[in-house]
Design a protein around this motif. Structure first.
Motif, PDB file in Angstrom:
ATOM      1  N   GLY A 448       0.783  -1.223   0.000  1.00  0.00           N
ATOM      2  CA  GLY A 448       0.000   0.000   0.000  1.00  0.00           C
ATOM      3  C   GLY A 448       0.814   1.273   0.000  1.00  0.00           C
ATOM      4  N   ARG A 449       2.020   1.247   0.555  1.00  0.00           N
ATOM      5  CA  ARG A 449       2.789   2.484   0.699  1.00  0.00           C
ATOM      6  C   ARG A 449       3.976   2.578  -0.254  1.00  0.00           C
ATOM      7  N   GLU A 450       4.637   1.451  -0.512  1.00  0.00           N
ATOM      8  CA  GLU A 450       5.860   1.478  -1.309  1.00  0.00           C
ATOM      9  C   GLU A 450       6.068   0.127  -1.980  1.00  0.00           C
ATOM     10  N   LEU A 451       7.142   0.022  -2.728  1.00  0.00           N
ATOM     11  CA  LEU A 451       7.516  -1.259  -3.311  1.00  0.00           C
ATOM     12  C   LEU A 451       7.889  -2.210  -2.179  1.00  0.00           C
ATOM     13  N   THR A 452       7.339  -3.421  -2.230  1.00  0.00           N
ATOM     14  CA  THR A 452       7.628  -4.407  -1.197  1.00  0.00           C
ATOM     15  C   THR A 452       8.405  -5.565  -1.810  1.00  0.00           C
ATOM     16  N   ILE A 453       9.515  -5.910  -1.179  1.00  0.00           N
ATOM     17  CA  ILE A 453      10.373  -7.000  -1.651  1.00  0.00           C
ATOM     18  C   ILE A 453      10.207  -8.171  -0.697  1.00  0.00           C
ATOM     19  N   ALA A 462      16.925 -10.396  -3.572  1.00  0.00           N
ATOM     20  CA  ALA A 462      16.238  -9.387  -2.768  1.00  0.00           C
ATOM     21  C   ALA A 462      17.197  -8.282  -2.355  1.00  0.00           C
ATOM     22  N   LEU A 463      18.395  -8.660  -1.951  1.00  0.00           N
ATOM     23  CA  LEU A 463      19.391  -7.676  -1.559  1.00  0.00           C
ATOM     24  C   LEU A 463      19.758  -6.781  -2.732  1.00  0.00           C
ATOM     25  N   GLU A 464      19.926  -7.376  -3.904  1.00  0.00           N
ATOM     26  CA  GLU A 464      20.258  -6.589  -5.096  1.00  0.00           C
ATOM     27  C   GLU A 464      19.123  -5.625  -5.438  1.00  0.00           C
ATOM     28  N   ALA A 465      17.880  -6.093  -5.338  1.00  0.00           N
ATOM     29  CA  ALA A 465      16.736  -5.232  -5.651  1.00  0.00           C
ATOM     30  C   ALA A 465      16.673  -4.049  -4.696  1.00  0.00           C
ATOM     31  N   ALA A 466      16.923  -4.289  -3.408  1.00  0.00           N
ATOM     32  CA  ALA A 466      16.892  -3.205  -2.427  1.00  0.00           C
ATOM     33  C   ALA A 466      17.991  -2.190  -2.683  1.00  0.00           C
ATOM     34  N   GLN A 467      19.190  -2.669  -2.978  1.00  0.00           N
ATOM     35  CA  GLN A 467      20.313  -1.764  -3.235  1.00  0.00           C
ATOM     36  C   GLN A 467      20.078  -0.935  -4.485  1.00  0.00           C
ATOM     37  N   ARG A 468      19.538  -1.573  -5.523  1.00  0.00           N
ATOM     38  CA  ARG A 468      19.291  -0.844  -6.764  1.00  0.00           C
ATOM     39  C   ARG A 468      18.143   0.154  -6.595  1.00  0.00           C
ATOM     40  N   PRO A 475      11.250   4.410  -3.096  1.00  0.00           N
ATOM     41  CA  PRO A 475      10.896   3.950  -1.744  1.00  0.00           C
ATOM     42  C   PRO A 475      10.568   2.455  -1.758  1.00  0.00           C
ATOM     43  N   HIS A 476      11.049   1.749  -0.761  1.00  0.00           N
ATOM     44  CA  HIS A 476      10.815   0.302  -0.729  1.00  0.00           C
ATOM     45  C   HIS A 476      10.931  -0.199   0.689  1.00  0.00           C
ATOM     46  N   ARG A 477      10.452  -1.410   0.901  1.00  0.00           N
ATOM     47  CA  ARG A 477      10.647  -2.108   2.160  1.00  0.00           C
ATOM     48  C   ARG A 477      10.922  -3.577   1.843  1.00  0.00           C
ATOM     49  N   SER A 478      11.717  -4.210   2.678  1.00  0.00           N
ATOM     50  CA  SER A 478      12.034  -5.622   2.505  1.00  0.00           C
ATOM     51  C   SER A 478      11.371  -6.411   3.626  1.00  0.00           C
ATOM     52  N   VAL A 479      10.718  -7.485   3.263  1.00  0.00           N
ATOM     53  CA  VAL A 479      10.075  -8.382   4.218  1.00  0.00           C
ATOM     54  C   VAL A 479      10.643  -9.773   3.987  1.00  0.00           C
ATOM     55  N   THR A 480      11.146 -10.390   5.047  1.00  0.00           N
ATOM     56  CA  THR A 480      11.816 -11.679   4.905  1.00  0.00           C
ATOM     57  C   THR A 480      11.118 -12.778   5.685  1.00  0.00           C
ATOM     58  N   PHE A 481      11.303 -13.990   5.209  1.00  0.00           N
ATOM     59  CA  PHE A 481      10.698 -15.174   5.802  1.00  0.00           C
ATOM     60  C   PHE A 481      11.798 -16.164   6.149  1.00  0.00           C
ATOM     61  N   GLY A 482      11.532 -17.015   7.129  1.00  0.00           N
ATOM     62  CA  GLY A 482      12.500 -18.050   7.487  1.00  0.00           C
ATOM     63  C   GLY A 482      13.381 -17.644   8.651  1.00  0.00           C
ATOM     64  N   GLU A 504      14.486 -16.926  -4.471  1.00  0.00           N
ATOM     65  CA  GLU A 504      13.750 -16.050  -5.385  1.00  0.00           C
ATOM     66  C   GLU A 504      13.089 -14.910  -4.602  1.00  0.00           C
ATOM     67  N   ALA A 505      13.111 -13.727  -5.207  1.00  0.00           N
ATOM     68  CA  ALA A 505      12.475 -12.545  -4.607  1.00  0.00           C
ATOM     69  C   ALA A 505      11.248 -12.151  -5.417  1.00  0.00           C
ATOM     70  N   ILE A 506      10.192 -11.762  -4.711  1.00  0.00           N
ATOM     71  CA  ILE A 506       8.946 -11.303  -5.340  1.00  0.00           C
ATOM     72  C   ILE A 506       8.808  -9.809  -5.063  1.00  0.00           C
ATOM     73  N   LEU A 507       8.713  -9.010  -6.109  1.00  0.00           N
ATOM     74  CA  LEU A 507       8.537  -7.562  -5.970  1.00  0.00           C
ATOM     75  C   LEU A 507       7.063  -7.231  -6.164  1.00  0.00           C
ATOM     76  N   VAL A 508       6.480  -6.531  -5.187  1.00  0.00           N
ATOM     77  CA  VAL A 508       5.046  -6.232  -5.206  1.00  0.00           C
ATOM     78  C   VAL A 508       4.836  -4.724  -5.159  1.00  0.00           C
ATOM     79  N   ARG A 509       3.986  -4.234  -6.057  1.00  0.00           N
ATOM     80  CA  ARG A 509       3.681  -2.810  -6.151  1.00  0.00           C
ATOM     81  C   ARG A 509       2.782  -2.360  -5.002  1.00  0.00           C
TER      82      ARG A 509
END
Length: 540
Positions: A448-453, A462-468, A475-482, A504-509
C-alpha cells in the motif's frame, strides 16, 4: 474607474471531480501518500436513491487498506445474498441460488483476508464513510456545492474553473482525476469516444419501503427475481438496508403501455408481489439507461478519467463500481510516484494499458449476466448464470499483462471468472497468506505504501533489488521469511502460495500486484523491473 477582479486561484497537486465512491477512494489513497488533493462535488446532499450496493471482496481489500472495513460492514446488510426466482413473491420459488459455492462457503478467507462473498452496502450509506475517511487525511479537502465549468490542460498544469456559493475561483492542479459520472463533461470536452452499447435498455428504479423481503424469505439480504409475463414482466426486487428500503429494478411491462408519469407504482409493485394488500410506501421512481461501454482513452495529458466516466456496465453482478474503485487503486500510487519525483510521467501511461482490458473483460461478463437474467420480452429471464453470483476469478484474479510489470508470461489471455487459483505470477494480485497464528495479519497488509520485496532471509536477488532501488531513489521495504526473518513461522505457507523456489524474490507494487519475480539467473532483470516500475522504460 471600474477594476476587474480576477477569480481567486488555488494550487493543488491533484484535483478530483466527483465525490462518489470512486472519487472519494482516490482522495483517501492520495491522502495516504501525502498528496495535496482537492475534491469538488456539485451536490450538497446525498442522492435518495441507493444506486450501487455490491462491494466485492477485492474492493473490501482496498477498503481494508484504507481502514474502513468495519464501518462498511456495520452499514451493510447482514450476511451474503441469496437469489430467488419466481412468478411472484407469494408462490413457491422456481429457483434458489446461494453464494456458498466457494471453497469453504462465503466466509472462506483462504484466498483473501476479507470474505469472498459480496458485501451489500448501498452507495448512500457508503459515501458518508468515505467522506469521513477522506476528510481525516491532512492533505485532502472536499468542496461540496462546487460546479466545474471549464478544464484547461495547458501542458504545464490544468486550470479548472469552479463556481460555488463563495463565488468563482480557478484551481491550478498538476493533475486532474475526472470521476464525474457516465455523462462526464470532462470526457466529452476532451473528445474521448466510447466503444460499446450506450442503450441496452431504459429501465426504472423504484425505491419503496416494505417488509416483503424479510417476511417472504426470512433473510434481509435476499434478492427476488420476478418473471411473470401476465403482470410485471422481468424485474428484480433488491434489498437496500435494514430499514425495509427496497428497490425494484428492471423494465416492467407497464412501461411499454403508458407514459412513465402515469404509472401507479404502488399498484404495480403489489401486482408483482402477488398480494394486493402488501404494505408499500413508494419513496421515489426514476428511469435510467442500462449501458455497456468503455471509453476509448483513459487519459489526455494531465487529465485522467476513472469510474463511470470511463466504463458503464449492466448492474447484474455489481461489477461497475468495484471496477471504478480498483481503477483509482491502480492510478493513485502512480500519481504519487510522479509527484514525489521518483517516477517519470510516462508511468501514468500504464494506467490505461492496465485498467482498460479489465473493464472490457468485466463489461462483457456483466452483459452476459444481463442477457441471461433479463432475457427478452417474450421469454422473460432465461436462467441464473452461475458466474453472476460466484466470481472470485473476476474479483481477485484479474491480471496486468502489460504496463508497469516486468516479465508477464500470459499476455492478454484473460482469466477465469468463477474460479481463482493464486500463483503470484507477474501482474497478478499477490496471494493472501495469514502471517500470524491469530489470522489477523495478511500478506496483503504489507502493501500500500511502497515497493515491497518479499524473499527468504539472505536472498541475494532481494538484496540486489533493495540496493538498486536505493540508487534509483525508489521507496521500498524488505520483508523476509525463514530463519532470522520477519515472519519465521509463515515461511512454508508463504513459499507454497507464492510458488517460491530457492532464494527467489517477489517484488510487489503498492496496489498489491506483482511487479516481478527475480531468481538471480537473468542478467539485468532487476534493472528492467525497477525501471518499468518507475516508468523509465517499457517492460519487456
Amino acid at each position: 474607474m471600474n477594476q476587474r477582479h480576477e477569480p481567486a486561484k488555488r494550487n493543488v497537486d491533484v484535483l478530483i471531480i466527483g465525490a462518489g465512491p470512486v472519487g472519494l477512494s482516490a482522495a483517501i489513497l492520495l491522502g495516504r501518500f501525502g498528496v495535496d488533493t482537492l475534491v469538488v462535488e456539485r451536490r450538497t446532499e446525498r442522492s435518495r436513491h441507493p444506486r450501487s450496493r455490491a462491494v466485492s471482496c477485492r474492493t473490501m481489500e482496498v477498503f481494508r487498506e484504507l481502514g474502513v472495513t468495519e464501518e462498511v460492514r456495520a452499514a451493510a446488510l447482514p450476511g451474503g445474498p441469496r437469489r430467488l426466482l419466481g412468478s411472484d413473491a407469494v408462490s413457491p420459488w422456481r429457483s434458489v441460488v446461494t453464494s456458498d459455492a466457494h471453497a469453504d462457503g462465503p466466509s472462506d478467507t483462504r484466498l483473501g483476508p476479507e470474505t469472498l462473498d459480496v458485501v451489500l452496502c448501498s452507495q448512500d450509506a457508503l459515501e458518508p464513510i468515505l467522506v469521513d475517511a477522506a476528510q481525516a487525511e491532512d492533505t485532502v479537502t472536499i468542496d461540496f456545492g462546487s460546479t466545474v465549468s471549464t478544464v484547461n490542460d495547458t501542458g504545464a498544469e490544468v486550470l479548472v474553473s469552479i463556481t460555488s456559493d463563495k463565488g468563482q475561483e480557478v484551481v491550478a492542479a498538476k493533475y486532474v482525476i475526472a470521476a464525474d459520472g457516465a455523462a462526464s463533461q470532462v470526457r466529452t470536452a476532451l473528445g474521448i469516444g466510447t466503444t460499446g452499447d450506450q442503450d441496452l435498455q431504459t429501465a426504472v428504479s423504484v425505491l419503496f419501503r416494505s417488509p416483503v423481503i424479510q417476511r417472504r424469505t426470512g433473510d434481509p439480504s435476499s434478492f427476488i427475481y420476478l418473471d411473470n409475463p401476465d403482470t410485471i414482466g422481468a424485474v428484480v426486487i433488491a434489498p437496500v438496508d435494514a430499514t425495509d428500503r427496497v428497490a425494484m429494478l428492471g423494465r416492467p411491462l407497464v412501461m411499454d403501455r403508458m407514459p412513465f408519469e402515469d404509472i401507479d407504482w404502488t399498484t404495480e409493485i403489489r401486482d408483482a408481489i402477488g398480494d394486493p394488500d402488501e404494505s408499500v410506501e413508494v419513496m421515489d421512481a426514476r428511469t435510467w439507461t442500462v449501458g455497456a461501454w468503455v471509453a476509448d482513452r483513459y487519459q489526455s495529458g494531465r487529465i485522467l478519467l476513472a469510474g463511470d466516466a470511463v466504463h458503464v456496465m449492466p448492474p447484474y453482478g455489481g461489477f461497475n463500481q468495484n471496477t471504478g474503485i480498483q481503477d483509482v487503486h491502480n492510478v493513485a500510487w502512480k500519481l504519487a510516484a510522479v509527484l514525489k519525483g521518483w517516477a517519470d510521467p510516462a508511468l501514468l501511461d500504464t494506467y490505461e494499458v492496465e485498467r482498460r482490458p479489465v473493464a472490457v473483460f468485466n463489461m462483457a461478463e456483466a452483459v452476459r449476466n444481463f442477457r441471461s437474467i433479463v432475457g427478452n420480452a417474450e421469454e422473460g429471464p432465461r436462467s441464473f448464470r452461475p458466474e453472476n453470483f460466484v466470481h472470485p476469478g473476476l474479483d481477485i484474479g484479474f491480471r496486468y499483462d502489460r504496463g508497469a510489470v516486468a516479465g508477464a508470461t500470459s499476455p492478454d489471455s484473460g482469466w477465469p471468472v468463477g474460479t481463482f487459483t493464486p500463483t503470484a505470477a507477474v501482474g497478478e494480485r499477490a496471494p493472501h497468506v495469514w502471517l500470524n497464528a491469530e489470522g489477523t495479519v495478511s500478506t496483503l497488509d504489507l502493501f500500500g505504501r511502497e515497493l515491497t520485496i518479499l524473499a527468504r532471509s539472505g536472498s541475494e536477488p532481494a538484496l540486489e533489488a533493495a540496493q538498486r532501488a536505493d540508487s534509483l531513489g525508489i521507496p521500498h521495504r524488505s520483508v523476509t521469511f525463514g530463519h532470522l526473518g520477519d515472519f519465521v513461522g509463515a515461511e512454508a505457507e508463504w513459499a507454497a502460495a507464492y510458488r517460491v523456489i530457492g532464494d527467489e524474490a517477489i517484488l510487489v507494487r503498492p496496489d498489491g500486484h506483482v511487479l516481478a519475480r527475480l531468481d538471480g539467473n537473468e542478467p539485468g532483470a532487476v534493472d528492467r523491473a525497477l525501471l518499468a516500475y518507475a516508468g523509465r522504460s517499457a517492460a519487456p
